[in-house]
Design a protein around this motif. Structure first.
Motif, mmCIF file in Angstrom:
data_model
loop_
_atom_site.group_PDB
_atom_site.id
_atom_site.type_symbol
_atom_site.label_atom_id
_atom_site.label_comp_id
_atom_site.label_asym_id
_atom_site.label_seq_id
_atom_site.Cartn_x
_atom_site.Cartn_y
_atom_site.Cartn_z
ATOM 1 N N PRO A 169 48.744 7.925 61.157
ATOM 2 C CA PRO A 169 47.638 7.992 60.227
ATOM 3 C C PRO A 169 47.552 6.395 59.623
ATOM 4 O O PRO A 169 46.522 6.433 58.959
ATOM 5 C CB PRO A 169 48.424 8.865 59.207
ATOM 6 C CG PRO A 169 48.934 9.645 59.878
ATOM 7 C CD PRO A 169 49.485 9.006 61.179
ATOM 8 N N ASP A 170 48.426 5.554 59.869
ATOM 9 C CA ASP A 170 48.202 4.218 59.492
ATOM 10 C C ASP A 170 47.774 3.084 60.602
ATOM 11 O O ASP A 170 47.733 1.943 60.305
ATOM 12 C CB ASP A 170 49.532 3.804 58.979
ATOM 13 C CG ASP A 170 50.839 3.586 60.064
ATOM 14 O OD1 ASP A 170 50.397 4.123 61.238
ATOM 15 O OD2 ASP A 170 51.800 3.073 59.852
ATOM 16 N N ASP A 171 47.022 3.737 61.463
ATOM 17 C CA ASP A 171 46.526 2.984 62.393
ATOM 18 C C ASP A 171 45.197 2.265 61.741
ATOM 19 O O ASP A 171 44.663 2.845 61.007
ATOM 20 C CB ASP A 171 45.994 3.839 63.703
ATOM 21 C CG ASP A 171 45.395 2.832 64.771
ATOM 22 O OD1 ASP A 171 44.078 2.321 64.636
ATOM 23 O OD2 ASP A 171 45.969 3.038 65.782
ATOM 24 N N PRO A 172 45.017 0.674 61.840
ATOM 25 C CA PRO A 172 44.030 0.004 61.378
ATOM 26 C C PRO A 172 42.686 0.631 61.754
ATOM 27 O O PRO A 172 41.616 0.168 60.931
ATOM 28 C CB PRO A 172 44.131 -1.463 61.989
ATOM 29 C CG PRO A 172 45.132 -1.145 63.005
ATOM 30 C CD PRO A 172 45.717 -0.154 63.012
ATOM 31 N N ARG A 173 42.391 1.313 62.732
ATOM 32 C CA ARG A 173 40.959 1.956 63.037
ATOM 33 C C ARG A 173 40.785 2.955 62.196
ATOM 34 O O ARG A 173 39.603 3.587 62.282
ATOM 35 C CB ARG A 173 41.186 2.465 64.638
ATOM 36 C CG ARG A 173 41.175 1.162 65.693
ATOM 37 C CD ARG A 173 41.502 1.736 66.934
ATOM 38 N NE ARG A 173 42.593 2.036 67.174
ATOM 39 C CZ ARG A 173 43.119 2.652 68.257
ATOM 40 N NH1 ARG A 173 42.048 2.621 69.466
ATOM 41 N NH2 ARG A 173 44.495 2.787 68.543
ATOM 42 N N LEU A 174 41.489 3.596 61.263
ATOM 43 C CA LEU A 174 41.379 4.563 60.281
ATOM 44 C C LEU A 174 41.216 3.900 58.912
ATOM 45 O O LEU A 174 42.119 3.257 58.552
ATOM 46 C CB LEU A 174 42.373 5.662 60.445
ATOM 47 C CG LEU A 174 42.776 6.215 61.840
ATOM 48 C CD1 LEU A 174 44.035 7.100 61.424
ATOM 49 C CD2 LEU A 174 41.633 6.945 62.350
ATOM 50 N N SER A 175 40.072 4.281 58.233
ATOM 51 C CA SER A 175 39.654 3.771 56.995
ATOM 52 C C SER A 175 39.898 4.882 55.968
ATOM 53 O O SER A 175 39.301 6.029 56.057
ATOM 54 C CB SER A 175 38.163 3.238 57.018
ATOM 55 O OG SER A 175 37.859 3.076 55.512
#
Length: 354
Positions: free
Chosen positions: A19-25
């Motif tokens: 959930p903390d992947d930078p592709r997720l806003s």
């Protein structure tokens, strides 16, 4: 649930993102922590909640009301690993602005949602805007977000104003059809605003930790729905209510000296309008003293403060049509509040003249 999958971890054609992947806003998140092998997004930092001395406030603060994750992708399928409390509100998945699926969650669950191509090719090569709205009621944890058959996953493009809104169950929203159909979510979606919801059902008592949180959050617009919990829970008296409102706003001003702030006074509640509570306040008086607090601050030089009259949002004569129980909006009533409060907040955000 064994734990969050890291970026690149796959099960066949699915790429699982933590959930903390930078592709997720993400919108609406002040702090995140790992719990039960998954990610617990918080609207308000958990390390200072003890200062409220309220276990119920801490329970409500762990609910992800208004929190959403957005991406732009050409994936064929969205997958979610979730842990939800029994009785939680659903999770809403919206694709290109339309509700694609409403998912009930209880316990550990993995959900798959096909992302079929749009009827017409998009200008950006087939990327679709996908949003996941977490439950407005109940606690929910995110173990992973996956995409099957994708070539591209990009963060959602959100450049609109950041809106922080505080209030009672009216802002938390109790009877909405789903988390993307609360009045705050509807306003944010229509206006393109980045919502941070700080509604706490029954717990809007001007806690200092909330004012300090708002003071530090990025904000281009702040709205404060004040008064109904103070009336129903006998929190403040005639002597203490208006000064407390002034102090709450002034704390926020320490971090946002020029940001427009809208103070929403209590919406109508016919049986409470002229009935004195245990400290001698009627709802009419709470409304009047709230308005007076705003006038005092305006007189002291605050030029970006305005009042939204709760009676103009829901007049007494319309209360039975909008509210389910004389106090909380029905699912349809959420749309009424969105239209009326949204209009007032647009005016608040408009530039102030010299």
């Amino acid at each position: 649930m064994s734990g969050p999958a890291g970026p690149g971890a796959g099960d066949g054609a699915t790429e699982w993102l933590s959930p903390d992947d930078p592709r997720l806003s993400w919108d609406g998140v002040a702090q995140a922590e790992w719990s039960q092998g998954a990610w617990l997004p918080r609207r308000i930092p958990g390390d200072r909640l003890a200062t409220t001395l309220s276990p119920n406030f801490a329970r409500l603060a762990a609910m992800p009301a208004g929190i959403r994750c957005g991406v732009r992708t050409d994936a064929e399928e969205l997958r979610l690993r979730l842990i939800g409390e029994a009785g939680s509100a659903p999770v809403d998945i919206r694709v290109d602005g339309a509700l694609e699926r409403r998912v009930e969650i209880s316990g550990e669950r993995e959900v798959a949602v096909p992302l079929t191509p749009g009827a017409a090719p998009s200008a950006d090569g087939g990327l679709r805007d996908v949003e996941v709205w977490l439950p407005n009621l109940g606690r929910a944890l995110v173990g992973g977000i996956g995409f099957r058959g994708q070539g591209t996953v990009l963060p959602a493009e959100r450049t609109g104003p950041r809106w922080v809104t505080y209030g009672s169950s009216l802002t938390h929203s109790m009877f909405a059809s789903g988390p993307s159909e609360t009045w705050t979510a509807l306003v944010a979606a229509e206006q393109g605003w980045r919502l941070h919801n700080l509604g706490f059902a029954g717990e809007a008592h001007l806690d200092p930790v909330v004012a300090r949180t708002i003071r530090t959050l990025p904000a281009d617009l702040i709205s404060l729905e004040l008064g109904i919990n103070v009336y129903t829970r006998d929190t403040f008296s005639v002597r203490s209510w208006a000064p407390a409102v002034c102090g709450f706003i002034e704390t926020i001003r320490d971090g946002h000296p020029d940001v427009p702030i809208a103070v929403i006074t209590p919406l109508s509640s016919p049986e409470r309008e002229q009935a004195a509570n245990n400290v001698g306040l009627t709802l009419e008086q709470v409304r009047a003293y709230t308005e007076e607090a705003v006038r005092v601050l305006e007189g002291l030089g605050d030029k970006n403060l305005r009042t939204v009259d709760g009676l103009s949002v829901v007049p007494v004569a319309e209360a039975a049509e909008v509210f389910a129980d004389g106090l909380h909006p029905t699912a349809a009533g959420e749309h009424v509040l969105a239209a009326r409060i949204g209009s007032a907040l647009r005016e608040t955000l408009a530039p102030v003249g010299p």
